[in-house]
Design an enzyme around this catalytic site. Structure first.
Site, PDB file in Angstrom:
ATOM      1  N   GLY A  17       0.891  -1.306   0.017  1.00  0.00           N
ATOM      2  CA  GLY A  17       0.008  -0.051  -0.006  1.00  0.00           C
ATOM      3  C   GLY A  17       0.777   1.301   0.087  1.00  0.00           C
ATOM      4  O   GLY A  17       1.739   1.362  -0.738  1.00  0.00           O
ATOM      5  N   ARG A  38       6.214  -5.924  10.050  1.00  0.00           N
ATOM      6  CA  ARG A  38       6.331  -6.770  11.101  1.00  0.00           C
ATOM      7  C   ARG A  38       6.830  -8.147  10.691  1.00  0.00           C
ATOM      8  O   ARG A  38       7.513  -8.928  11.635  1.00  0.00           O
ATOM      9  CB  ARG A  38       4.719  -7.020  11.437  1.00  0.00           C
ATOM     10  CG  ARG A  38       4.265  -5.806  12.205  1.00  0.00           C
ATOM     11  CD  ARG A  38       2.509  -6.195  12.580  1.00  0.00           C
ATOM     12  NE  ARG A  38       2.047  -6.284  11.216  1.00  0.00           N
ATOM     13  CZ  ARG A  38       0.584  -6.775  11.380  1.00  0.00           C
ATOM     14  NH1 ARG A  38       0.005  -6.923  12.262  1.00  0.00           N
ATOM     15  NH2 ARG A  38       0.188  -6.872  10.046  1.00  0.00           N
ATOM     16  N   ASP A  63       7.876  -4.207  14.362  1.00  0.00           N
ATOM     17  CA  ASP A  63       6.522  -4.308  14.724  1.00  0.00           C
ATOM     18  C   ASP A  63       6.113  -3.272  15.579  1.00  0.00           C
ATOM     19  O   ASP A  63       6.624  -3.325  16.966  1.00  0.00           O
ATOM     20  CB  ASP A  63       6.372  -5.716  15.431  1.00  0.00           C
ATOM     21  CG  ASP A  63       4.689  -5.789  15.714  1.00  0.00           C
ATOM     22  OD1 ASP A  63       3.986  -4.975  15.850  1.00  0.00           O
ATOM     23  OD2 ASP A  63       4.440  -7.140  16.061  1.00  0.00           O
ATOM     24  N   ASN A  90       4.100   5.310   9.301  1.00  0.00           N
ATOM     25  CA  ASN A  90       2.998   4.966   8.211  1.00  0.00           C
ATOM     26  C   ASN A  90       1.899   3.980   8.854  1.00  0.00           C
ATOM     27  O   ASN A  90       0.900   3.854   8.439  1.00  0.00           O
ATOM     28  CB  ASN A  90       3.617   4.520   6.923  1.00  0.00           C
ATOM     29  CG  ASN A  90       2.639   4.011   5.928  1.00  0.00           C
ATOM     30  OD1 ASN A  90       1.682   4.889   5.463  1.00  0.00           O
ATOM     31  ND2 ASN A  90       2.576   2.649   5.886  1.00  0.00           N
ATOM     32  N   TYR A 169     -10.755   4.686  15.101  1.00  0.00           N
ATOM     33  CA  TYR A 169      -9.698   5.166  13.855  1.00  0.00           C
ATOM     34  C   TYR A 169      -9.682   6.463  14.095  1.00  0.00           C
ATOM     35  O   TYR A 169      -8.494   7.078  14.226  1.00  0.00           O
ATOM     36  CB  TYR A 169     -10.036   4.322  12.682  1.00  0.00           C
ATOM     37  CG  TYR A 169      -9.093   5.063  11.547  1.00  0.00           C
ATOM     38  CD1 TYR A 169      -7.790   4.107  11.385  1.00  0.00           C
ATOM     39  CD2 TYR A 169      -9.409   5.817  10.828  1.00  0.00           C
ATOM     40  CE1 TYR A 169      -7.042   4.501  10.277  1.00  0.00           C
ATOM     41  CE2 TYR A 169      -8.461   6.511   9.863  1.00  0.00           C
ATOM     42  CZ  TYR A 169      -7.260   5.767   9.418  1.00  0.00           C
ATOM     43  OH  TYR A 169      -6.346   6.108   8.732  1.00  0.00           O
ATOM     44  N   VAL A 202      -7.549   6.987  -0.383  1.00  0.00           N
ATOM     45  CA  VAL A 202      -6.604   6.047  -1.442  1.00  0.00           C
ATOM     46  C   VAL A 202      -7.160   4.840  -1.819  1.00  0.00           C
ATOM     47  O   VAL A 202      -7.859   4.292  -0.712  1.00  0.00           O
ATOM     48  CB  VAL A 202      -5.215   6.299  -0.897  1.00  0.00           C
ATOM     49  CG1 VAL A 202      -4.260   5.528  -1.834  1.00  0.00           C
ATOM     50  CG2 VAL A 202      -4.524   7.707  -0.616  1.00  0.00           C
ATOM     51  N   THR A 204      -6.768   1.585  -1.449  1.00  0.00           N
ATOM     52  CA  THR A 204      -5.677   0.694  -0.689  1.00  0.00           C
ATOM     53  C   THR A 204      -6.520  -0.269  -0.105  1.00  0.00           C
ATOM     54  O   THR A 204      -7.995  -0.347  -0.173  1.00  0.00           O
ATOM     55  CB  THR A 204      -4.889   1.182   0.468  1.00  0.00           C
ATOM     56  OG1 THR A 204      -6.045   1.761   1.542  1.00  0.00           O
ATOM     57  CG2 THR A 204      -4.134   2.391  -0.041  1.00  0.00           C
ATOM     58  N   ASP A 205      -6.209  -1.334   0.373  1.00  0.00           N
ATOM     59  CA  ASP A 205      -6.807  -2.351   1.197  1.00  0.00           C
ATOM     60  C   ASP A 205      -7.857  -2.034   2.280  1.00  0.00           C
ATOM     61  O   ASP A 205      -8.809  -2.437   2.553  1.00  0.00           O
ATOM     62  CB  ASP A 205      -5.872  -3.627   1.467  1.00  0.00           C
ATOM     63  CG  ASP A 205      -5.195  -4.495   0.367  1.00  0.00           C
ATOM     64  OD1 ASP A 205      -5.743  -4.284  -0.682  1.00  0.00           O
ATOM     65  OD2 ASP A 205      -4.319  -5.120   0.761  1.00  0.00           O
ATOM     66  N   ASN A 207      -9.489   0.661   2.261  1.00  0.00           N
ATOM     67  CA  ASN A 207     -10.523   1.243   1.801  1.00  0.00           C
ATOM     68  C   ASN A 207     -11.443   0.103   0.969  1.00  0.00           C
ATOM     69  O   ASN A 207     -12.240   0.937   0.020  1.00  0.00           O
ATOM     70  CB  ASN A 207     -10.162   2.639   1.259  1.00  0.00           C
ATOM     71  CG  ASN A 207      -9.711   3.473   1.895  1.00  0.00           C
ATOM     72  OD1 ASN A 207     -10.090   3.851   3.085  1.00  0.00           O
ATOM     73  ND2 ASN A 207      -8.690   4.403   1.603  1.00  0.00           N
TER      74      ASN A 207
END
Length: 250
Positions: A17, A38, A63, A90, A169, A202, A204-205, A207
């Site tokens: 991503g 991680r 991680d 990030n 979130y 964006v 991405t996974d 979203n």
């Protein structure tokens, strides 16, 4: 000689991503970029793909929810490079149950979210700050979201006004913004600049809704604000909240 070739950067949550694309874009400017994940095997796989494109990328296991992992990464960076010029925080998760609303999210959801999005970010930053202090121009970029803007959540004209389905979130990103302000103030005379960014909505996974890909921006565009703030000069801002060149309301 490209001045960026002397810089060392680290990007957390970088095996896919926006994080992976941030690594790619930083490395494309000549920055030696540490791709942190991680899972070391996944980090190595992603780094090898970018190395095959001729980019100066190195894998590192980190991680953000594991203090021992963070400490080991800091020791590895110090041993190999002796400093760190850029830290892009990030790594982030979104685990809210959208149908539970604000008051219905479990305490476990709140704790899990904050462990990664806030406490992991703080732990990582604190561990790497001694290495950033060894840089001539340290830069910290905290990846937040417009969903962390309290002002926009109270603005009926904003498209996020009704977007309350992921409260853990949202609030974790508001806390990231507050942490950014306080850290920037502490470091204002150090030469280290600290900013927080909204990458955009964006594709991405994070979203995705089932097989439906949501988002307005491509992943490359989603990484642009992080890269822009990571590479600002000594006359650049600190303690700000940005989306491309736009200053966002707290």
């Amino acid at each position: 000689m490209n001045a960026n070739t002397n810089k060392i950067a680290l990007v957390t949550g970088a095996t896919r991503g926006i994080g992976l694309e941030t690594v790619r874009q930083l490395a494309a400017t000549g920055v030696h970029t540490l791709l942190a994940g991680r899972n070391r095997d996944k980090a190595v796989e992603a780094a090898l793909t970018l190395q095959a494109q001729g980019l100066p990328v190195e894998a590192i296991a980190l991680d953000v929810t594991d203090s021992a992992s963070i400490a080991a990464a800091a020791q590895e960076i110090e041993r190999k490079h002796g400093k760190l010029d850029i830290l892009v925080n990030n790594a982030g998760i979104m685990v809210d149950e959208a149908d539970k609303g604000v008051s219905g999210q479990s305490l476990a959801t709140w704790r899990t979210t904050f462990d990664t999005n806030l406490f992991g970010l703080i732990d990582t930053t604190q561990a790497l700050l001694p290495l950033l202090r060894k840089s001539d121009a340290g830069r910290i970029v905290n990846v937040s979201s417009l969903l962390g803007s309290i002002s926009e959540h109270q603005n009926p004209a904003s498209f996020i006004y009704e977007f309350k389905g992921v409260p853990a979130y949202n609030v974790s990103k508001s806390a990231v913004n507050a942490w950014t302000v306080h850290l920037a103030h502490e470091l204002k005379d150090s030469g280290i600049k600290v900013n927080t960014i909204h990458p955009g909505y964006v594709q991405t996974d994070m979203n995705k809704s089932g097989d439906q890909q949501n988002g307005e921006l491509s992943v490359p565009d989603g990484a642009r604000t992080s890269v822009q703030l990571a590479l600002i000069g000594n006359d650049g801002p600190t303690g700000g909240y940005y989306y491309f060149d736009q200053v966002l309301p707290w």
